[in-house]
Design a protein around this motif. Structure first.
Motif, PDB file in Angstrom:
ATOM      1  N   ASN B 198       1.051  -5.836  35.945  1.00  0.00           N
ATOM      2  CA  ASN B 198      -0.209  -5.092  35.748  1.00  0.00           C
ATOM      3  C   ASN B 198       0.096  -4.743  36.730  1.00  0.00           C
ATOM      4  O   ASN B 198      -1.029  -3.147  37.092  1.00  0.00           O
ATOM      5  N   PHE B 199      -0.521  -4.975  38.233  1.00  0.00           N
ATOM      6  CA  PHE B 199      -1.049  -4.324  39.420  1.00  0.00           C
ATOM      7  C   PHE B 199       0.033  -3.805  39.945  1.00  0.00           C
ATOM      8  O   PHE B 199      -0.290  -2.188  39.538  1.00  0.00           O
ATOM      9  N   VAL B 200       1.161  -3.734  39.490  1.00  0.00           N
ATOM     10  CA  VAL B 200       2.878  -2.904  39.707  1.00  0.00           C
ATOM     11  C   VAL B 200       2.543  -1.627  38.879  1.00  0.00           C
ATOM     12  O   VAL B 200       2.231  -0.540  39.036  1.00  0.00           O
ATOM     13  N   MET B 201       2.168  -2.095  37.170  1.00  0.00           N
ATOM     14  CA  MET B 201       1.918  -0.706  37.039  1.00  0.00           C
ATOM     15  C   MET B 201       0.511   0.132  36.953  1.00  0.00           C
ATOM     16  O   MET B 201       0.519   0.916  36.920  1.00  0.00           O
ATOM     17  N   ARG B 202      -0.173  -0.459  37.764  1.00  0.00           N
ATOM     18  CA  ARG B 202      -1.843   0.264  38.018  1.00  0.00           C
ATOM     19  C   ARG B 202      -1.382   1.362  39.059  1.00  0.00           C
ATOM     20  O   ARG B 202      -1.990   1.779  39.577  1.00  0.00           O
ATOM     21  N   SER B 203      -0.605   0.417  39.743  1.00  0.00           N
ATOM     22  CA  SER B 203      -0.116   0.813  41.242  1.00  0.00           C
ATOM     23  C   SER B 203       0.794   1.903  40.952  1.00  0.00           C
ATOM     24  O   SER B 203       0.155   3.193  41.560  1.00  0.00           O
ATOM     25  N   VAL B 204       1.686   2.208  40.034  1.00  0.00           N
ATOM     26  CA  VAL B 204       1.951   3.826  39.385  1.00  0.00           C
ATOM     27  C   VAL B 204       1.321   4.121  39.360  1.00  0.00           C
ATOM     28  O   VAL B 204       1.563   6.189  39.910  1.00  0.00           O
ATOM     29  N   ILE B 205      -0.188   4.317  38.081  1.00  0.00           N
ATOM     30  CA  ILE B 205      -1.333   4.823  37.011  1.00  0.00           C
ATOM     31  C   ILE B 205      -1.611   5.718  38.575  1.00  0.00           C
ATOM     32  O   ILE B 205      -1.796   7.137  38.339  1.00  0.00           O
ATOM     33  N   GLU B 206      -2.111   5.048  39.624  1.00  0.00           N
ATOM     34  CA  GLU B 206      -2.192   5.234  41.304  1.00  0.00           C
ATOM     35  C   GLU B 206      -1.732   6.428  41.766  1.00  0.00           C
ATOM     36  O   GLU B 206      -2.559   7.179  42.136  1.00  0.00           O
ATOM     37  N   GLU B 207      -0.666   6.235  41.774  1.00  0.00           N
ATOM     38  CA  GLU B 207       0.338   7.234  42.464  1.00  0.00           C
ATOM     39  C   GLU B 207       0.890   8.917  41.350  1.00  0.00           C
ATOM     40  O   GLU B 207       0.338   9.542  42.355  1.00  0.00           O
ATOM     41  N   LYS B 208       0.678   8.174  40.504  1.00  0.00           N
ATOM     42  CA  LYS B 208       0.227  10.018  38.965  1.00  0.00           C
ATOM     43  C   LYS B 208      -0.241  10.203  39.670  1.00  0.00           C
ATOM     44  O   LYS B 208      -1.205  11.109  39.411  1.00  0.00           O
ATOM     45  N   THR B 209      -1.931   9.821  39.452  1.00  0.00           N
ATOM     46  CA  THR B 209      -3.477  10.428  38.975  1.00  0.00           C
ATOM     47  C   THR B 209      -3.513  10.944  40.354  1.00  0.00           C
ATOM     48  O   THR B 209      -4.461  12.031  40.239  1.00  0.00           O
ATOM     49  N   ASN B 210      -3.277  10.491  41.485  1.00  0.00           N
ATOM     50  CA  ASN B 210      -3.745  10.946  42.499  1.00  0.00           C
ATOM     51  C   ASN B 210      -2.616  12.102  43.037  1.00  0.00           C
ATOM     52  O   ASN B 210      -2.850  12.692  43.958  1.00  0.00           O
ATOM     53  N   ARG B 211      -1.321  12.026  42.296  1.00  0.00           N
ATOM     54  CA  ARG B 211      -0.250  13.020  42.023  1.00  0.00           C
ATOM     55  C   ARG B 211      -0.064  13.456  43.584  1.00  0.00           C
ATOM     56  O   ARG B 211       1.203  14.127  43.787  1.00  0.00           O
ATOM     57  N   ILE B 212       0.197  11.659  44.448  1.00  0.00           N
ATOM     58  CA  ILE B 212       1.621  12.277  44.966  1.00  0.00           C
ATOM     59  C   ILE B 212       2.736  12.222  45.189  1.00  0.00           C
ATOM     60  O   ILE B 212       3.383  12.377  45.751  1.00  0.00           O
ATOM     61  N   ILE B 213       2.787  11.782  43.756  1.00  0.00           N
ATOM     62  CA  ILE B 213       3.704  10.898  43.443  1.00  0.00           C
ATOM     63  C   ILE B 213       5.513  11.661  43.805  1.00  0.00           C
ATOM     64  O   ILE B 213       5.964  11.296  44.922  1.00  0.00           O
ATOM     65  N   GLU B 214       4.550  12.820  43.837  1.00  0.00           N
ATOM     66  CA  GLU B 214       5.946  13.925  43.363  1.00  0.00           C
ATOM     67  C   GLU B 214       6.311  14.714  45.008  1.00  0.00           C
ATOM     68  O   GLU B 214       7.930  14.333  45.734  1.00  0.00           O
ATOM     69  N   ILE B 215       5.399  14.150  46.518  1.00  0.00           N
ATOM     70  CA  ILE B 215       5.763  14.195  47.715  1.00  0.00           C
ATOM     71  C   ILE B 215       6.299  13.366  48.376  1.00  0.00           C
ATOM     72  O   ILE B 215       7.571  12.878  49.025  1.00  0.00           O
ATOM     73  N   VAL B 216       6.329  12.306  47.980  1.00  0.00           N
ATOM     74  CA  VAL B 216       6.564  10.407  47.726  1.00  0.00           C
ATOM     75  C   VAL B 216       8.036  10.770  47.459  1.00  0.00           C
ATOM     76  O   VAL B 216       9.368  10.426  48.461  1.00  0.00           O
ATOM     77  N   ILE B 217       7.918  10.942  46.600  1.00  0.00           N
ATOM     78  CA  ILE B 217       9.575  11.135  46.098  1.00  0.00           C
ATOM     79  C   ILE B 217      10.504  12.297  46.645  1.00  0.00           C
ATOM     80  O   ILE B 217      11.756  12.169  46.234  1.00  0.00           O
ATOM     81  N   SER B 218       9.782  12.725  46.618  1.00  0.00           N
ATOM     82  CA  SER B 218      11.001  14.473  47.911  1.00  0.00           C
ATOM     83  C   SER B 218      11.179  13.823  48.730  1.00  0.00           C
ATOM     84  O   SER B 218      12.132  13.616  49.319  1.00  0.00           O
ATOM     85  N   SER B 219      10.784  12.343  49.141  1.00  0.00           N
ATOM     86  CA  SER B 219      11.127  11.219  50.707  1.00  0.00           C
ATOM     87  C   SER B 219      12.142  10.501  50.277  1.00  0.00           C
ATOM     88  O   SER B 219      12.901  10.185  51.091  1.00  0.00           O
ATOM     89  N   VAL B 220      11.714   9.908  48.962  1.00  0.00           N
ATOM     90  CA  VAL B 220      13.007   8.775  48.662  1.00  0.00           C
ATOM     91  C   VAL B 220      13.286   8.767  48.189  1.00  0.00           C
ATOM     92  O   VAL B 220      12.530   9.095  45.661  1.00  0.00           O
TER      93      VAL B 220
END
Lengths: 328, 438
Positions: B198-220
């Motif tokens: 559940n923590f993993v899931m929440r952490s993924v959702i958090e990155e999605k809602t913060n909209r940082i995900i695309e920045i991160v995956i443009s690096s990794v």
């Protein structure tokens, strides 16, 4: 076509040094295809982004811009075609060469500003020391050094945008890709960022703008490409594209006693339309399409009948070109 | 790899620094302790009120065989007329035990009656039957002129010695220890998967809602990010468990040194037959303790620990990559419910199968099959291992688990990769399937 012009320029440089040709384009997109299930997001799109240019990637929403940008950033893979960055086939080492500000952007809300910037810079391949040094430079430049230990959620939206920009450019990318860069920025910040972008460009950073806002393109870009419904429709130097799309229409202003006579003579030779430029003392303001006549033909008719106070070619705005092409 | 390390580090620090994590880590042992004290206290109050049972012994055959204890208080109403006794019992007693007067004591065999509107507990029925049995048996013995004392003396209680072909001696009670140990590990894995998945899931959702995900995956690579999250969160979890284990063990040690002796003494002093019996059993246990310890040492401890580590890693990664995929597919936690059910089902199944089949027959077909199926094997196999599982079974089960784990991680990372860039709509199962082909 502007396209012809580019090839000419290329063949010219080809004679001088071969290496220069390769380095000439920071980015080459060759016949890139991307499909999502049955939907084709990019249909054999090719682009050449010259090194040191500000390149406007235009297109309506859903045209395929973001798909292309994500492929360049190696977020997704193309189904066909290839990408050449800085003379090499796209590979993981290129990640550190690109600075990317996506349209959907944000930062970790509960992370401290400084730690966050360090983390993202390290992900881009910077060492911690190097990142710290660069961060110091940018934080001082934007006068935000006091924010280092603040959590992002304590900052206002405008403040967060500054951090967002720093994160994008921190690792001195050779190519900066900005997807709708000014959306969500307040005018003050937008201006600040714009100045920074221009300065970065002066120092050799190539910039790709993806946007559907034409004003910023008109102001900043020297190359544009238009993508519509998964296809590239136009590409070239801004002036060339404009030249290509010019309609040989001139805006004229005349001080004259004989409006009716002049109008009669003009309609004999030219197509005439309404215009809306601002002037103080013209009796007659017109938009004249030359057809197969020359500017001198037009001028002679005008000077015979009055005093010419305004004479300018109507240059199509990017917006015009955009709308014209997209609605075709 | 360096980037993976960075992500693991960030995820770990983000999790550990989180206030709720700190509070949970230090509060939950306290809550647990508080709960146990509360339950203990409530149970002790409960015991103070013994169930009142009226006894109407018409023929006076019981002769004081029924002894009141903490749980039940017997009151003899035989002096009253039966109707009055019955009336009194119905009003102020839980029930009435009626022993009719019969021509022969042997006639009582099926005539002793318990009258009550409340259903009697199985324990109570057993106790009463035992008393009646012994009275009737003694009567039979007397009728046949047998010397009861001699018979009592002649009675022998044997004990079956359990041993293995290797010559090691086993103890009967060890089975409970094995069951307990297996369940502890199996349950631990399940809890860990549910909480930290559940923590993993929440952490993924958090990155999605913060909209940082695309920045991160443009690096990794999305896969790196996903694995980094899973590992980082699990390390935080392991830290939490380690803290609890240390706190738990130290509390246990402190408690036993300070209160252990005292409670033992007090329970001895309030001697009633039941307690005496218990104490006797306890002392028996005490004398057997070295044997138990020896047996405990003979448990496949190394196998248990090594396989715990492997099943823990396999099971946790298998499930948490699914949690990550779900987090990527949805925009917020409420939307995740429909996708979570198929994850929790096999976990629950594993635990139930463990409880009901492994305890009865650790090497039966059902237990064996479910200890092979990758989605239940981390729980079921761990419950089986203390009973001794052939090494080949463990190896096959682990190969299946890790094979599935790789397949599931691949599958999850595909969904993850597509899902993290999708905003604004709640996907259907069909869409998730489509994403696999992107």
């Amino acid at each position: 076509m502007g396209f012809i012009f580019v090839t000419k320029a290329l063949s010219l440089t080809l004679i001088t040094t071969k290496k220069y040709v390769i380095m000439n384009n920071i980015l080459e997109v060759k016949n890139v295809v991307k499909q999502y299930g049955d939907y084709t997001a990019l249909n054999a799109v090719s682009l050449n982004v010259p090194e040191g240019s500000i390149y406007g990637l235009l297109g309506p929403n859903g045209a395929g811009k973001t798909s292309l940008i994500r492929i360049i950033n190696q977020i997704t893979l193309p189904d066909a075609g290839e990408i050449i960055l800085n003379g090499e086939k796209l590979n993981p080492n290129h990640i550190s060469m690109i600075g990317y500000m996506p349209e959907e952007r944000g930062l970790y809300k509960s992370m401290k500003v400084g730690e966050q910037c360090l983390y993202l810079a390290q992900l881009k391949g910077m060492s911690k020391q190097e990142a710290k040094k660069q961060l110091k430079y940018w934080f001082e430049k934007f006068e935000i050094s006091t924010w280092w230990d603040k959590k992002l959620q304590e900052l206002s939206k405008g403040m967060a945008q500054k951090v967002q920009f720093i994160v994008t450019v921190l690792h001195n990318p050779k190519l900066l890709i900005l997807d709708e860069p000014f959306s969500g920025f307040d005018p003050v910040n937008a201006n600040l960022i714009k100045d920074e972008i221009i300065e970065l460009n002066k120092n050799g950073t190539s910039i790709i703008f993806s946007t559907h806002r034409m004003e910023s393109v008109e102001e900043m870009c020297d190359y544009i490409a238009l993508i519509h419904k998964s296809n590239k429709l136009i590409e070239g130097k801004l002036e060339d594209v404009k030249r290509e799309y010019r309609t040989n229409t001139f805006q004229v202003g005349v001080m004259t006693q004989n409006i009716e006579g002049l109008m009669y003579q003009l309609t004999q030779k030219f197509t005439i339309g309404q215009t809306d430029f601002k002037s103080l003392n013209d009796d007659l303001k017109l938009e004249v399409q030359l057809g197969n006549h020359t500017t001198n033909d037009l001028l002679s008719v005008l000077t015979q009948n009055g005093q010419v106070t305004h004479f300018a070619e109507k240059i199509p705005s990017v917006n015009d070109i955009f709308i014209q092409t997209v609605s075709k | 790899m360096n980037k993976l390390l960075l992500i693991v580090q960030r995820e770990f620090i983000a999790k550990v620094r989180n206030k709720s994590f700190i509070v949970m880590t230090f509060l939950s042992p306290l809550i647990f302790l508080g709960m146990s004290f509360l339950i203990g206290y409530l149970a002790s109050i409960n015991k103070d009120e013994a169930t009142k049972i009226a006894v109407y012994d018409q023929g006076n055959v019981l002769k004081g065989s029924l002894k009141s204890n903490k749980e039940t208080a017997y009151t003899d109403l035989s002096a009253l007329p039966f109707n009055v006794a019955k009336d009194t019992a119905s009003k102020s007693y839980e029930g009435l035990l009626f022993v009719p007067k019969t021509a022969s004591v042997q006639d009582l065999k099926e005539k002793v009656e318990y009258i009550s509107d409340e259903s009697a507990s199985a324990e109570f029925i057993f106790d009463i039957e035992e008393v009646v049995d012994s009275i009737l048996t003694q009567d039979n013995l007397q009728a046949n002129n047998l010397d009861i004392a001699k018979i009592e003396k002649a009675k022998v209680e044997s004990s079956l010695k359990l041993s293995k072909y290797s010559g090691d001696v086993s103890l009967k009670g060890i089975n409970e220890i094995k069951i307990g140990l297996g369940f502890l590990f199996g349950y631990l894995i399940m809890m860990f998967i549910i909480i930290y998945g559940n923590f993993v899931m929440r952490s993924v959702i958090e990155e999605k809602t913060n909209r940082i995900i695309e920045i991160v995956i443009s690096s990794v690579k999305p896969f790196q990010l996903m694995m980094g999250k899973i590992i980082g969160n699990s390390l935080a979890g392991i830290l939490q468990f380690a803290i609890w284990a240390i706190v738990g063990i130290s509390i246990f040690l402190v408690a036993t040194t300070f209160f252990g002796a005292e409670t033992a003494a007090s329970s001895m002093s309030k001697a009633n037959p039941e307690a005496m019996k218990l104490a006797a059993q306890n002392s028996g246990f005490m004398t057997k303790l070295p044997l138990y310890l020896n047996e405990f040492r003979n448990l496949p401890i190394a196998t248990i620990i090594i396989s715990f580590i492997f099943y823990f890693i396999g099971g946790y990664f298998l499930y948490s990559s699914l949690y990550a995929a779900i987090g990527a597919a949805v925009d917020n936690e409420t939307d995740s419910q429909q996708f979570l059910l198929p994850i929790i089902m096999p976990l629950m199944l594993g635990v139930y199968i463990g409880f009901f089949t492994v305890a009865n027959d650790p090497h039966g077909n059902i237990a064996t099959i479910f200890s092979m199926i990758p989605f239940t094997s981390p729980i079921v196999m761990l419950m089986r291992i203390p009973f001794g599982v052939p090494v080949w079974q463990i190896i096959v089960s682990l190969i299946l688990l890790f094979g599935t784990f790789i397949a599931v991680v691949w599958f999850a990372s595909k969904i993850y990769r597509v899902g993290i860039l999708m905003y604004g709509k709640k996907p259907t199962w069909k869409e998730l399937y489509k994403w696999l082909k992107y």
